[in-house]
Motif scaffolding. Structure first.
Motif, short mmCIF file in Angstrom:
data_model
loop_
_atom_site.label_atom_id
_atom_site.label_comp_id
_atom_site.label_asym_id
_atom_site.label_seq_id
_atom_site.Cartn_x
_atom_site.Cartn_y
_atom_site.Cartn_z
N LYS A 102 46.38 54.82 50.50
CA LYS A 102 46.43 53.65 49.61
C LYS A 102 46.82 54.07 48.20
CE LYS A 102 43.23 50.71 52.13
NZ LYS A 102 42.00 49.93 52.09
N MET A 103 46.26 55.19 47.72
CA MET A 103 46.61 55.68 46.39
C MET A 103 48.08 56.11 46.34
SD MET A 103 44.07 55.39 44.28
CE MET A 103 44.37 56.59 42.99
N ALA A 104 48.54 56.79 47.38
CA ALA A 104 49.93 57.25 47.43
C ALA A 104 50.90 56.08 47.40
CB ALA A 104 50.15 58.11 48.67
N ALA A 105 50.54 54.98 48.04
CA ALA A 105 51.41 53.79 48.04
C ALA A 105 51.56 53.22 46.64
CB ALA A 105 50.84 52.73 48.99
N ILE A 106 50.55 53.40 45.81
CA ILE A 106 50.58 52.86 44.44
C ILE A 106 51.15 53.86 43.45
CG2 ILE A 106 49.15 52.00 42.54
CD1 ILE A 106 47.14 51.09 44.77
N TYR A 107 50.68 55.12 43.51
CA TYR A 107 50.99 56.11 42.47
C TYR A 107 51.90 57.25 42.93
CZ TYR A 107 47.31 53.89 39.75
OH TYR A 107 46.54 52.99 39.05
N GLY A 108 52.31 57.26 44.17
CA GLY A 108 53.18 58.32 44.67
C GLY A 108 52.42 59.35 45.49
N LYS A 109 53.15 60.14 46.25
CA LYS A 109 52.54 61.06 47.21
C LYS A 109 52.00 62.34 46.57
CE LYS A 109 55.16 59.42 51.15
NZ LYS A 109 56.09 59.75 52.21
N ASN A 110 52.41 62.67 45.37
CA ASN A 110 51.94 63.89 44.71
C ASN A 110 50.69 63.55 43.89
OD1 ASN A 110 51.46 66.15 43.13
ND2 ASN A 110 53.62 66.47 42.64
N SER A 111 49.53 64.01 44.34
CA SER A 111 48.28 63.65 43.65
C SER A 111 48.18 64.24 42.25
CB SER A 111 47.06 64.05 44.49
OG SER A 111 46.97 65.45 44.61
N ASP A 112 49.03 65.22 41.92
CA ASP A 112 49.04 65.74 40.55
C ASP A 112 49.40 64.64 39.55
OD1 ASP A 112 48.44 68.24 41.52
OD2 ASP A 112 50.40 69.12 41.09
N THR A 113 50.17 63.65 39.99
CA THR A 113 50.59 62.57 39.09
C THR A 113 49.54 61.47 38.97
OG1 THR A 113 51.73 61.32 40.83
CG2 THR A 113 53.02 63.00 39.65
N TRP A 114 48.42 61.59 39.69
CA TRP A 114 47.37 60.58 39.64
C TRP A 114 46.44 60.79 38.44
CZ3 TRP A 114 45.42 60.60 45.42
CH2 TRP A 114 46.48 60.28 46.25
N LEU A 115 46.58 61.89 37.72
CA LEU A 115 45.72 62.21 36.58
C LEU A 115 45.73 61.05 35.58
CD1 LEU A 115 43.99 64.49 35.36
CD2 LEU A 115 46.06 65.30 34.22
N GLN A 116 44.54 60.61 35.20
CA GLN A 116 44.32 59.52 34.25
C GLN A 116 44.69 58.14 34.79
OE1 GLN A 116 42.61 59.84 31.28
NE2 GLN A 116 42.27 61.89 32.06
N LYS A 117 44.99 58.04 36.06
CA LYS A 117 45.28 56.73 36.66
C LYS A 117 43.97 56.00 36.92
CE LYS A 117 49.71 57.42 37.02
NZ LYS A 117 50.57 57.05 35.94
N MET A 118 44.02 54.69 36.84
CA MET A 118 42.84 53.85 37.06
C MET A 118 42.99 53.10 38.37
SD MET A 118 42.14 52.48 33.15
CE MET A 118 42.86 50.94 33.48
N PHE A 119 41.84 52.86 39.02
CA PHE A 119 41.83 52.03 40.21
C PHE A 119 40.48 51.35 40.33
CE2 PHE A 119 40.31 56.15 41.57
CZ PHE A 119 39.33 55.88 42.50
N LYS A 120 40.47 50.24 41.05
CA LYS A 120 39.22 49.49 41.26
C LYS A 120 38.52 50.02 42.50
CE LYS A 120 40.54 45.27 38.94
NZ LYS A 120 40.73 43.83 39.06
N MET A 121 37.22 50.21 42.37
CA MET A 121 36.41 50.71 43.48
C MET A 121 36.01 49.56 44.39
SD MET A 121 35.99 54.01 43.12
CE MET A 121 34.46 54.59 43.80
N GLU A 122 35.96 49.85 45.66
CA GLU A 122 35.53 48.89 46.66
C GLU A 122 34.92 49.67 47.82
OE1 GLU A 122 38.02 45.81 49.04
OE2 GLU A 122 38.49 45.57 46.91
N ALA A 123 33.79 49.25 48.31
CA ALA A 123 33.16 49.90 49.46
C ALA A 123 33.54 49.13 50.71
CB ALA A 123 31.65 49.95 49.30
N GLY A 124 33.77 49.84 51.77
CA GLY A 124 34.11 49.20 53.03
C GLY A 124 34.10 50.21 54.15
N GLN A 125 34.26 49.71 55.34
CA GLN A 125 34.30 50.59 56.51
C GLN A 125 35.75 50.95 56.82
OE1 GLN A 125 32.29 48.33 59.55
NE2 GLN A 125 30.36 49.33 59.08
N VAL A 126 35.96 52.19 57.22
CA VAL A 126 37.28 52.63 57.67
C VAL A 126 37.12 53.30 59.02
CG1 VAL A 126 38.23 52.94 55.34
CG2 VAL A 126 37.07 54.83 56.46
#
Length: 92
Positions: free
Chosen positions: A62-86
């Motif tokens: 889900k994060m990759a779909a929003i911010y790209g596949k390289n998690s190094d670029t996720w630094l300082q990115k914001m997202f909303k938390m949600e609890a759920g079952q996967v």
């Protein structure tokens, strides 16, 4: 009122999640091995505290779909938390 932050777990758990609360990724994360496969571990700013957060394959996709596949670029990115079952290994 006494500061109860010392009672908080180092890791964010489902019961800690306030739906819609914003988290900020504070580091580039590390790849680790969990009980059910690979996982990404990050330090987040969440509800005024720095806490650890573990992303499984579903969260990371889900994060990759929003911010790209390289998690190094996720630094300082914001997202909303949600609890759920996967699904894990085909089961909820």
């Amino acid at each position: 009122m006494p500061d109860i932050s010392s009672f908080l777990s180092e890791y964010i758990k489902a019961e800690d999640v306030v739906p819609g609360a914003v988290a900020i990724i504070l580091d580039k994360g590390t790849l680790g091995k969990g009980d059910f496969g690979p996982q990404l571990n990050f330090t987040l700013e969440y509800q005024g505290d720095q806490r650890q957060f573990t992303m499984n394959k579903t969260n990371a996709a889900k994060m990759a779909a929003i911010y790209g596949k390289n998690s190094d670029t996720w630094l300082q990115k914001m997202f909303k938390m949600e609890a759920g079952q996967v699904r894990v290994k085909g089961e909820l």
